[in-house]
Design a protein around this motif. Structure first.
Motif, PDB file in Angstrom:
ATOM      1  N   SER A 140      21.919 -21.892 -37.099  1.00 21.51           N
ATOM      2  CA  SER A 140      22.435 -20.583 -36.725  1.00 21.51           C
ATOM      3  C   SER A 140      23.535 -20.199 -37.698  1.00 21.51           C
ATOM      4  O   SER A 140      24.058 -21.043 -38.442  1.00 21.51           O
TER       5      SER A 140
ATOM      6  N   ALA B  18      22.889 -15.400 -35.262  1.00 21.37           N
ATOM      7  CA  ALA B  18      21.439 -15.430 -35.473  1.00 21.37           C
ATOM      8  C   ALA B  18      21.032 -16.897 -35.471  1.00 21.37           C
ATOM      9  O   ALA B  18      21.736 -17.733 -36.023  1.00 21.37           O
TER      10      ALA B  18
ATOM     11  N   PHE C 226      14.593 -15.418 -39.549  1.00 18.94           N
ATOM     12  CA  PHE C 226      15.975 -15.898 -39.609  1.00 18.94           C
ATOM     13  C   PHE C 226      16.454 -15.910 -41.064  1.00 18.94           C
ATOM     14  O   PHE C 226      17.510 -15.379 -41.397  1.00 18.94           O
TER      15      PHE C 226
END
Length: 142
Positions: free
Chosen positions: A125, A138, A94
């Protein structure tokens, strides 16, 4: 359908230039192109990119919209991106994705915290767009 055998197979995105989109997804997100050489040779109607072993994104040329006859009104969906597609990643990936996007001058949103998704609340996110304006989220849960 409440069993655990249902999987996401593919998402079709309307794009203006499928080859350029495939390049974006490969170079920016690390998704391997599928059927790109066949598409550029005129042997396949569109290319795809692999998200994981079970899921792909089809990069459908907007010019094909007029052929969308399988469902009434389907042709009118061309040019209307989906609301967004969410990619779930391990925390390290991430952070790596966000850094990679920023290095490639892809604008990213601020972080969101504890947003709900398929696996409950995601710790963090963020959002970004592909060259055709399709929005991606994401996230990581760990």
């Amino acid at each position: 359908m409440t069993d655990n055998t249902t999987r996401l197979d593919h998402v079709v995105l309307w794009v203006s230039d499928p080859a350029a989109s495939a390049e974006f997804y490969e170079k920016t997100l690390g998704m391997a192109p599928i059927r790109l050489s066949e598409f550029t040779a005129g042997e396949a109607p569109f290319p795809s990119v692999r998200v994981n072993e079970e899921t792909i994104l089809d990069l459908m040329p907007m010019a094909m919209a007029e052929r969308m006859k399988m469902l009434p009104g389907a042709a009118r969906s061309a040019g209307h991106p989906v609301n967004h597609v969410c990619l779930s990643l391990p925390e390290a990936d991430f952070h790596g994705l966000r850094t990679h996007l920023e290095e490639h001058d892809v604008p990213v949103s601020d972080y969101s915290y504890d947003s709900f998704g398929a696996r409950g609340k995601a710790r963090r996110s963020f959002y970004f767009r592909d060259p055709d304006g399709n929005i991606f989220e994401a996230r990581h849960y760990d």
